[in-house]
Scaffold this motif. Structure first.
Motif, mmCIF file in Angstrom:
data_model
loop_
_atom_site.group_PDB
_atom_site.id
_atom_site.type_symbol
_atom_site.label_atom_id
_atom_site.label_comp_id
_atom_site.label_asym_id
_atom_site.label_seq_id
_atom_site.Cartn_x
_atom_site.Cartn_y
_atom_site.Cartn_z
ATOM 1 N N ALA A 80 4.199 -5.552 7.897
ATOM 2 C CA ALA A 80 3.523 -4.255 7.972
ATOM 3 C C ALA A 80 2.185 -4.305 7.235
ATOM 4 O O ALA A 80 1.189 -3.713 7.682
ATOM 5 C CB ALA A 80 4.412 -3.163 7.393
ATOM 6 N N ALA A 81 2.140 -5.027 6.107
ATOM 7 C CA ALA A 81 0.905 -5.136 5.336
ATOM 8 C C ALA A 81 -0.158 -5.921 6.087
ATOM 9 O O ALA A 81 -1.343 -5.539 6.093
ATOM 10 C CB ALA A 81 1.197 -5.794 3.991
ATOM 11 N N ASP B 293 0.882 -1.168 0.000
ATOM 12 C CA ASP B 293 0.000 0.000 0.000
ATOM 13 C C ASP B 293 0.917 1.215 0.000
ATOM 14 O O ASP B 293 2.140 1.075 0.188
ATOM 15 C CB ASP B 293 -0.924 0.000 1.220
ATOM 16 C CG ASP B 293 -2.093 0.981 1.080
ATOM 17 O OD1 ASP B 293 -2.208 1.622 0.012
ATOM 18 O OD2 ASP B 293 -2.878 1.110 2.032
ATOM 19 N N GLU B 294 0.388 2.380 -0.168
ATOM 20 C CA GLU B 294 1.236 3.558 -0.192
ATOM 21 C C GLU B 294 1.994 3.704 1.125
ATOM 22 O O GLU B 294 1.398 3.871 2.184
ATOM 23 C CB GLU B 294 0.392 4.811 -0.441
ATOM 24 C CG GLU B 294 1.227 6.059 -0.675
ATOM 25 C CD GLU B 294 0.384 7.238 -1.097
ATOM 26 O OE1 GLU B 294 0.765 7.941 -2.040
ATOM 27 O OE2 GLU B 294 -0.675 7.460 -0.466
ATOM 28 N N GLY B 295 3.320 3.580 1.062
ATOM 29 C CA GLY B 295 4.142 3.712 2.254
ATOM 30 C C GLY B 295 4.153 2.502 3.155
ATOM 31 O O GLY B 295 4.708 2.557 4.254
ATOM 32 N N TYR C 42 -3.611 -3.997 6.976
ATOM 33 C CA TYR C 42 -4.885 -4.372 6.367
ATOM 34 C C TYR C 42 -5.786 -5.191 7.286
ATOM 35 O O TYR C 42 -7.003 -5.011 7.307
ATOM 36 C CB TYR C 42 -4.635 -5.177 5.096
ATOM 37 C CG TYR C 42 -4.244 -4.353 3.888
ATOM 38 C CD1 TYR C 42 -5.121 -3.425 3.335
ATOM 39 C CD2 TYR C 42 -3.003 -4.530 3.283
ATOM 40 C CE1 TYR C 42 -4.771 -2.686 2.210
ATOM 41 C CE2 TYR C 42 -2.652 -3.795 2.156
ATOM 42 C CZ TYR C 42 -3.535 -2.870 1.622
ATOM 43 O OH TYR C 42 -3.186 -2.145 0.508
ATOM 44 N N PHE C 43 -5.184 -6.124 8.056
ATOM 45 C CA PHE C 43 -5.997 -7.100 8.772
ATOM 46 C C PHE C 43 -5.785 -7.111 10.280
ATOM 47 O O PHE C 43 -6.488 -7.828 10.993
ATOM 48 C CB PHE C 43 -5.715 -8.504 8.215
ATOM 49 C CG PHE C 43 -5.868 -8.603 6.722
ATOM 50 C CD1 PHE C 43 -7.083 -8.333 6.115
ATOM 51 C CD2 PHE C 43 -4.793 -8.962 5.919
ATOM 52 C CE1 PHE C 43 -7.227 -8.430 4.728
ATOM 53 C CE2 PHE C 43 -4.910 -9.060 4.543
ATOM 54 C CZ PHE C 43 -6.132 -8.781 3.945
ATOM 55 N N GLY C 44 -4.790 -6.384 10.768
ATOM 56 C CA GLY C 44 -4.535 -6.346 12.200
ATOM 57 C C GLY C 44 -3.988 -7.642 12.753
ATOM 58 O O GLY C 44 -4.178 -7.936 13.943
#
Length: 243
Positions: A178-179, A170-172, A183-185
């Motif tokens: 991190a993704a 994703d941006e940054g 996105y999903f915690g």
């Protein structure tokens, strides 16, 4: 006669040595520069075979532009196996069968008049870790030289774990840990097959696709990736990084 010979000898000794042509000096320094750059890249390839790459040029530029980025390196054991299979199914299904370049995909791309789908995970690692973004010929040439060296020194598993840690989702947002959090915690090790497939589905266009709120296209692409991940596990095309 002796005096004349002596004067001629002194004249020859006094004659200044010819200067090197400017072009030869330039070529010599260019050659030294290329050799030094090659040595630097080789050293980095050897270091990053065991040490996580700290940051790359694109991440630096995005951090400057955005005021910061999200990234968190994780080891292979901290990534759900289905995430690795999903990334390979989405980006480079023949990852275990080539030495850095998928010649079948390249020929198909040339026939279709496009480069889309021809870039392997190994090539993307060469670009993301060592080079800059863009489609310039100098970058592509350097990528073509670095990719075989990476394949020679790193294992397939190492190439994949580096890829999953430096890819933009994703941006940054860089790297699968991190993704997954973004996105999903959840942590990368806890990703479900659906979540992993959705993350892999955004890889070609991380700024235009959303894994948490997927469009119809992303949902369809994720289903295809889930099927592909199951296929490469069944037919052995994941053996090089899972074995």
């Amino acid at each position: 006669m002796a005096g004349t010979a002596e004067r001629k000898t002194r004249s020859r000794k006094a004659k200044p040595a010819p200067r090197r042509a400017p072009l030869r000096r330039v070529l010599r320094w260019v050659g030294r520069g290329i050799a030094g750059l090659a040595a630097l890249f080789l050293a980095l390839i050897l270091i990053f075979a065991v040490v996580p790459p700290p940051i790359n040029l694109y991440q630096i530029s995005e951090s400057w532009r955005l005021g910061g980025i999200e990234k968190d390196w994780v080891s292979w054991d901290e990534i759900a196996p289905v995430m690795a299979r999903s990334a390979v199914a989405a980006e480079d299904a023949n990852f275990c069968e080539h030495w850095g370049f998928d010649m079948k995909a390249i020929r198909l791309a040339i026939e279709e008049g496009s480069t889309r789908g021809a870039s392997t995970i190994s090539q993307q690692v060469a670009k993301n870790v060592f080079l800059w973004q863009g489609r310039s010929w100098p970058r592509k040439a350097m990528e073509a030289m670095l990719t075989p060296a990476i394949e020679l020194v790193w294992s397939k598993r190492r190439i994949l774990v580096v890829y999953l840690n430096v890819a933009e989702f994703d941006e940054g947002v860089f790297g699968v840990q991190a993704a997954a959090q973004h996105y999903f915690g959840v942590d990368a090790r806890a990703l479900s097959p659906t979540q992993a497939a959705r993350l892999a589905a955004v890889l070609p266009d991380p700024k235009g696709r959303d894994a948490a709120n997927p469009s119809a296209f992303v949902k369809k692409r994720a289903r295809q990736i889930m099927a592909g991940a199951e296929t490469i596990a069944a037919d052995g095309r994941s053996a090089c990084f899972e074995g």
